[in-house]
Design a protein around this motif. Structure first.
Motif, PDB file in Angstrom:
ATOM      1  N   ASN A   1       0.822  -1.214   0.000  1.00  0.00           N
ATOM      2  CA  ASN A   1       0.000   0.000   0.000  1.00  0.00           C
ATOM      3  C   ASN A   1       0.851   1.257   0.000  1.00  0.00           C
ATOM      4  O   ASN A   1       0.506   2.255  -0.635  1.00  0.00           O
ATOM      5  N   ALA A   2       1.960   1.220   0.726  1.00  0.00           N
ATOM      6  CA  ALA A   2       2.835   2.399   0.778  1.00  0.00           C
ATOM      7  C   ALA A   2       3.455   2.671  -0.590  1.00  0.00           C
ATOM      8  O   ALA A   2       3.636   3.823  -0.981  1.00  0.00           O
ATOM      9  N   ILE A   3       3.751   1.606  -1.319  1.00  0.00           N
ATOM     10  CA  ILE A   3       4.477   1.752  -2.580  1.00  0.00           C
ATOM     11  C   ILE A   3       3.528   2.046  -3.737  1.00  0.00           C
ATOM     12  O   ILE A   3       3.858   2.825  -4.632  1.00  0.00           O
ATOM     13  N   LEU A   4       2.373   1.419  -3.724  1.00  0.00           N
ATOM     14  CA  LEU A   4       1.386   1.645  -4.793  1.00  0.00           C
ATOM     15  C   LEU A   4       0.112   2.232  -4.191  1.00  0.00           C
ATOM     16  O   LEU A   4      -0.866   1.518  -3.951  1.00  0.00           O
ATOM     17  N   PRO A   5       0.099   3.556  -3.937  1.00  0.00           N
ATOM     18  CA  PRO A   5      -1.110   4.137  -3.325  1.00  0.00           C
ATOM     19  C   PRO A   5      -2.344   4.004  -4.219  1.00  0.00           C
ATOM     20  O   PRO A   5      -3.456   3.939  -3.705  1.00  0.00           O
ATOM     21  N   ASN A   6      -2.168   3.957  -5.537  1.00  0.00           N
ATOM     22  CA  ASN A   6      -3.304   3.734  -6.430  1.00  0.00           C
ATOM     23  C   ASN A   6      -3.391   2.252  -6.757  1.00  0.00           C
ATOM     24  O   ASN A   6      -2.734   1.770  -7.683  1.00  0.00           O
TER      25      ASN A   6
END
Lengths: 328, 328
Positions: free
Chosen positions: B136-141
């Motif tokens: 989640n931190a790396i791919l917010p979308n």
């Protein structure tokens, strides 16, 4: 208040960081720093200044975290310690063998100046390192495997481009399906370099170049290709532009290990990435760790860190309460 | 000096912790604590005392970390705060909805007494939570998916055993292959409960039991089975002992997300486990976090932590230098 990010170097990585900042509402791009003539650098974000690196000192109080977007061979070993004197920094230093030295240099500079420096951030080193460390801690009796690809290796593509008669090239690193399946099945195979990956080369020749010579030069190139089953396909420049323009990559870190008083139970832990754009994914990781650098600096921590030294909660915009309620 | 571990509760988890300590040379089992008559509990490790829980206070200075091996329903909500007053503790509290409350209780007790308490350690919550938070931190979308299995759900097996006429049962949770493949392919499907997992039940009937009644009771059971495609297979007790004795489990956390100014590049991050023994793997994670608890306590940290609050390097026996040189 937003976290103010500086980008140093506006190549593939710099552009990726710019994109990733857009995706994170708690951050803003403060400035892009370049060694080129700033007036010649056009960036994607409106209203953000492009500044010559020589003027970086003036930005000490206007940048929370500087993300260094240079290369590992010559840029980062110099830039890491240099900019850690002025800023909290994050870099993607990926020459595995030189990490201890780079760590020591950045640590010294960051401690003397009271900054945080997070080095070797990305997916390998980076997320793959995390996967290795977690899996090793949990399964001390086991075996590690790392497979890369299918993806474009820029180093191998460059090596082909240096051969006489080559106009352009893309090299894909491809894991051998039978090898990866044997590992996933817990068979703990001993695998040679050749058994783990193959190399696929797509090459555009210059007019009148000697194809047989180029193919032989590639397949016999020490370190890069000689130890692999390598295929060479000659294609037109149009085909390269059409089908091989992207920079996909990925891979798997797998640890197999056993537990039980007689090691009778087998376990497989796999961390797998499948990426359309290697630079955009790498920079998404850099930006998450920039958030961690900002928070660690706020806490008064200093010196060099790697992904292994940073608790995951620091990477997320959400609070501890939110993470515990929704993601734990 | 070794890290002295105490085990509280000698069921599947307690026995797994005992095994995992053997695999970690920097640790030793100091004592096993039980609510039963200690003389009736025979443990696998020679020379280690079995102590009644009422005498735990006397062990305050002889245990570095107490691993709580009770159940989440009734044991851990009480034992967490109670033993955090005496010891640094690690538990596997896995009732997701109640984690914030358990966190608050353990935090209060641990802070008042100057201890560390690490809660909700294992693989879900635990390693799967880590996978969710990093991704989640790396791919917010992006979009999160969690698939469990193929593996034995003890809660569902117990639910079947409570039906009149059932002598024994094993329930396997099975991810739907088409669903998991669609997610891996980056198709971002919207999946109902039924589309994600099926449930396979292997049931031993008591003599003279009504098979049709049992099958209907299982398939219509709210929450447990009614929302799933469930198959019921009646087998003999011998077959259950021979083919369904183990407690395998596993699953995948997958996050798919996009990057680029126009979200034009797709990425897939997957963390996958394939486990022969759910309790032995879970306890291997508990023991790695016991090492972290020991180190954090040595640093003078206190209060409640989860896996999200702990840097990965704390889990490994190796030093920071060794990790940077070999696993980064």
């Amino acid at each position: 208040m937003s976290i103010r990010i500086g980008i140093l170097g506006y190549g593939n990585l710099g552009r990726g960081v710019e994109c990733a900042i857009e995706a994170n509402p708690d951050m803003e791009l403060a400035a892009v720093f370049t060694r080129r003539d700033p007036s010649a650098v056009r960036i994607a974000t409106a209203g953000v200044p492009v500044v010559h690196v020589d003027d970086a000192t003036a930005w000490e109080d206007k940048i929370d975290v500087m993300i260094l977007c240079g290369g590992s061979a010559t840029d980062l070993p110099v830039q890491g310690p240099q900019y850690a004197k002025l800023f909290n920094i994050v870099d993607s230093f990926d020459t595995h063998a030189c990490i201890p030295e780079h760590y020591a240099e950045v640590d010294k500079a960051a401690k003397e100046s009271g900054h945080i420096g997070i080095i070797s951030v990305g997916w390998d080193p980076g997320l793959f390192s995390l996967a290795r460390v977690y899996a090793n801690a949990i399964l001390p009796n086991g075996k590690d495997y790392t497979f890369w690809g299918r993806g474009v290796s820029q180093g191998h593509s460059d090596a082909i481009r240096r051969i006489k008669g080559v106009k352009d090239a893309r090299q894909y690193t491809v894991p051998v399906p039978a090898a990866i399946e044997a590992v996933r099945a817990g068979k703990n195979p001993e695998l040679t370099t050749r058994q783990k990956h193959t190399r696929e080369c797509f090459v555009v020749l210059e007019d009148g170049a000697d194809a047989a010579y180029v193919e032989k030069e590639i397949k016999t190139m020490p370190n890069y290709f000689a130890d692999y089953d390598t295929t060479v396909t000659f294609i037109s420049e149009e085909e390269l532009q059409q089908n091989h323009k992207g920079l996909p990559h990925g891979g798997s870190v797998i640890r197999t290990g056993s537990t039980g008083h007689n090691q009778e139970n087998q376990h497989v832990i796999e961390f797998k990435l499948d990426l359309d754009s290697n630079p955009e994914f790498t920079t998404s990781v850099l930006v998450a760790y920039a958030r961690a650098a900002y928070r660690l600096a706020k806490e008064g921590q200093l010196g060099c860190k790697t992904v292994l030294d940073i608790a995951p909660a620091y990477l997320c915009a959400q609070s501890g309460e939110e993470l515990r309620a929704h993601l734990l």
